[in-house]
Design a protein around this motif. Structure first.
Motif, mmCIF file in Angstrom:
data_model
loop_
_atom_site.group_PDB
_atom_site.id
_atom_site.type_symbol
_atom_site.label_atom_id
_atom_site.label_comp_id
_atom_site.label_asym_id
_atom_site.label_seq_id
_atom_site.Cartn_x
_atom_site.Cartn_y
_atom_site.Cartn_z
ATOM 1 N N GLN A 2 40.874 38.098 24.154
ATOM 2 C CA GLN A 2 41.814 38.544 25.205
ATOM 3 C C GLN A 2 41.527 39.968 25.393
ATOM 4 O O GLN A 2 41.483 40.592 24.588
ATOM 5 N N ASN A 31 42.634 47.006 38.116
ATOM 6 C CA ASN A 31 44.227 47.115 38.176
ATOM 7 C C ASN A 31 44.874 46.315 37.041
ATOM 8 O O ASN A 31 44.146 45.601 36.384
ATOM 9 N N GLN A 33 48.605 44.047 35.954
ATOM 10 C CA GLN A 33 49.703 43.797 36.647
ATOM 11 C C GLN A 33 50.617 43.063 35.353
ATOM 12 O O GLN A 33 50.145 42.860 34.410
ATOM 13 N N TYR A 35 53.457 40.289 34.415
ATOM 14 C CA TYR A 35 54.187 39.227 34.935
ATOM 15 C C TYR A 35 55.472 38.731 34.000
ATOM 16 O O TYR A 35 55.306 39.233 32.953
ATOM 17 N N LEU A 43 54.457 31.628 35.780
ATOM 18 C CA LEU A 43 54.407 32.992 35.917
ATOM 19 C C LEU A 43 55.043 33.750 37.051
ATOM 20 O O LEU A 43 54.833 32.937 38.251
ATOM 21 N N PHE A 88 54.301 39.497 30.520
ATOM 22 C CA PHE A 88 52.728 39.307 29.855
ATOM 23 C C PHE A 88 52.018 40.510 30.976
ATOM 24 O O PHE A 88 52.532 40.715 32.100
ATOM 25 N N GLU A 92 42.583 43.092 35.553
ATOM 26 C CA GLU A 92 41.611 42.719 36.414
ATOM 27 C C GLU A 92 40.609 43.554 36.103
ATOM 28 O O GLU A 92 40.680 44.748 36.465
ATOM 29 N N THR A 96 34.454 41.195 37.378
ATOM 30 C CA THR A 96 34.881 39.836 37.089
ATOM 31 C C THR A 96 35.750 39.249 38.303
ATOM 32 O O THR A 96 36.370 38.158 38.022
ATOM 33 N N GLY A 97 35.501 39.772 39.324
ATOM 34 C CA GLY A 97 36.236 39.433 40.575
ATOM 35 C C GLY A 97 37.735 39.225 40.090
ATOM 36 O O GLY A 97 38.390 40.106 39.724
ATOM 37 N N ASN A 98 38.247 37.989 40.539
ATOM 38 C CA ASN A 98 39.715 37.762 40.356
ATOM 39 C C ASN A 98 39.898 37.219 39.132
ATOM 40 O O ASN A 98 41.074 36.620 38.963
ATOM 41 N N GLN A 99 39.004 37.372 38.261
ATOM 42 C CA GLN A 99 39.518 36.797 36.652
ATOM 43 C C GLN A 99 40.378 37.646 35.968
ATOM 44 O O GLN A 99 40.014 38.913 35.856
ATOM 45 N N PHE A 100 41.490 37.147 35.686
ATOM 46 C CA PHE A 100 42.516 37.958 34.936
ATOM 47 C C PHE A 100 42.613 37.726 33.378
ATOM 48 O O PHE A 100 42.386 36.594 32.904
ATOM 49 N N PHE A 102 44.888 37.783 30.371
ATOM 50 C CA PHE A 102 46.268 38.056 30.070
ATOM 51 C C PHE A 102 46.575 38.256 28.384
ATOM 52 O O PHE A 102 45.804 37.830 27.670
ATOM 53 N N GLY A 103 47.491 38.982 28.056
ATOM 54 C CA GLY A 103 47.839 39.309 26.671
ATOM 55 C C GLY A 103 48.832 37.932 26.316
ATOM 56 O O GLY A 103 48.956 37.124 26.967
ATOM 57 N N THR A 104 49.128 38.221 24.966
ATOM 58 C CA THR A 104 49.840 37.281 24.308
ATOM 59 C C THR A 104 51.516 37.326 24.772
ATOM 60 O O THR A 104 51.862 36.576 24.323
ATOM 61 N N TYR B 33 43.157 29.035 40.255
ATOM 62 C CA TYR B 33 42.690 29.268 38.855
ATOM 63 C C TYR B 33 43.589 28.367 37.975
ATOM 64 O O TYR B 33 44.579 28.019 38.173
ATOM 65 N N TYR B 35 44.698 27.921 33.997
ATOM 66 C CA TYR B 35 44.988 28.710 32.512
ATOM 67 C C TYR B 35 45.418 27.567 31.518
ATOM 68 O O TYR B 35 46.260 26.663 31.931
ATOM 69 N N LEU B 41 51.296 30.997 22.591
ATOM 70 C CA LEU B 41 50.164 31.908 22.948
ATOM 71 C C LEU B 41 50.063 32.494 24.211
ATOM 72 O O LEU B 41 50.835 32.044 25.157
ATOM 73 N N GLY B 42 49.323 33.367 24.475
ATOM 74 C CA GLY B 42 48.969 34.032 25.470
ATOM 75 C C GLY B 42 48.196 32.787 26.789
ATOM 76 O O GLY B 42 48.019 31.786 26.179
ATOM 77 N N LEU B 43 48.106 33.321 27.655
ATOM 78 C CA LEU B 43 47.232 32.397 28.693
ATOM 79 C C LEU B 43 45.872 32.484 28.715
ATOM 80 O O LEU B 43 45.335 33.939 28.525
ATOM 81 N N TRP B 48 38.049 29.162 37.796
ATOM 82 C CA TRP B 48 38.312 29.713 38.848
ATOM 83 C C TRP B 48 37.626 29.172 39.988
ATOM 84 O O TRP B 48 36.380 29.130 40.042
ATOM 85 N N ASN B 56 33.981 30.965 38.191
ATOM 86 C CA ASN B 56 33.925 31.560 36.913
ATOM 87 C C ASN B 56 34.634 30.455 35.825
ATOM 88 O O ASN B 56 35.419 29.899 36.553
ATOM 89 N N GLN B 103 48.077 36.702 41.745
ATOM 90 C CA GLN B 103 48.164 35.521 41.594
ATOM 91 C C GLN B 103 49.340 34.960 41.626
ATOM 92 O O GLN B 103 50.311 35.412 40.925
ATOM 93 N N PHE B 105 51.939 31.537 40.514
ATOM 94 C CA PHE B 105 51.959 30.518 39.681
ATOM 95 C C PHE B 105 52.488 29.251 39.910
ATOM 96 O O PHE B 105 53.841 29.500 40.548
#
Lengths: 112, 114
Positions: A2, A31, A33, A35, A43, A88, A92, A96-100, A102-104, B33, B35, B41-43, B48, B56, B103, B105
């Motif tokens: 992560q 960027n 974000q 959530y 989310l 969370f 980005e 990695t384009g639009n791959q986000f 996320f943290g825990t 996407y 997840y 846990l987180g996501l 994608w 991806n 995004q 959800f």
């Protein structure tokens, strides 16, 4: 692994107090974000801050970004019981384009 | 405007079975996407899709697969289910490939593997 890591993991405050959550990340980002997730549901997007911005406001929310420290903070002012949720950060990253990532999350409880 | 929808809301399967989860994006969104969020846990990013193609995938075994249909809806398939696949599976959509995309959800599908 992560990218984002929120701190603290859990936070409990009284209604009316301010809540601050922090997010640290590892690599350069496009960027960041924030959530909110209520009770294990989907989310909801709160706020986006670009890598060339340092601070943004949206209502009772204030987000800061320090790219030199690779960290961000989310401040919720004058908290309400309805703010009880998990928060969370998502980053980005370049290439990695639009791959986000996320943290825990930080679990916030606002006590009425 | 309708948001992202997912079906079913809950799914109970046994080990070794296959699960199919569905997602309909917001109208006009071409990216979807997936997840996985295990309890507490987180996501974890799974997949994608954009314009019908897989763009991806996260660090998941090949038994996690999916596809995106011409109407931009998407399916996530999980084969040979294992107990640790029990989780909330979230789908999100965005306008399409490009920078600075928010995004949106869906409510998620909660999968329980017994």
């Amino acid at each position: 692994s992560q990218q984002g890591e929120e701190d603290p993991q859990a936070l409990s405050i009284q209604e009316g107090e301010n809540a601050t959550m922090n997010c640290s990340y590892k690599t350069s980002i496009n960027n960041l974000q924030w959530y909110r997730q209520n009770s294990g549901r989907g989310l909801v997007h709160l706020i986006l801050i670009r890598s060339n911005e340092r601070e943004k406001h949206s209502g009772r929310l204030r987000v800061t970004l320090d790219t030199s420290k690779k960290s961000s903070s989310l401040l919720i002012t004058a908290s309400r019981a309805a703010d009880t949720a998990s928060y969370f950060c998502a980053t980005e990253t370049w290439n990695t384009g639009n791959q986000f990532y996320f943290g825990t999350g930080t679990s916030l409880t606002v006590i009425p | 405007e309708a948001g992202v929808t997912q079906s079913p809301t809950h799914l109970i399967k046994t080990r070794g079975q296959q699960a199919t989860l569905r997602c309909s994006p917001i109208s006009g969104h071409t990216s979807v996407y997936w997840y996985q969020q295990a309890l507490g846990l987180g996501l974890q990013f799974l997949l994608w899709y954009d314009e019908g193609e897989e763009r991806n995938r996260g660090n998941f075994p090949p038994r996690f697969s999916g596809r995106q249909f011409p109407n931009y809806s998407s399916e996530l398939n999980v084969n040979a289910l294992e107990l640790e696949d029990s989780a909330l599976y979230l789908c999100a959509s965005s306008l399409g490939s490009g920078n600075v995309e928010t995004q949106y959800f869906g409510p998620g599908t909660r999968l329980l593997v017994l």
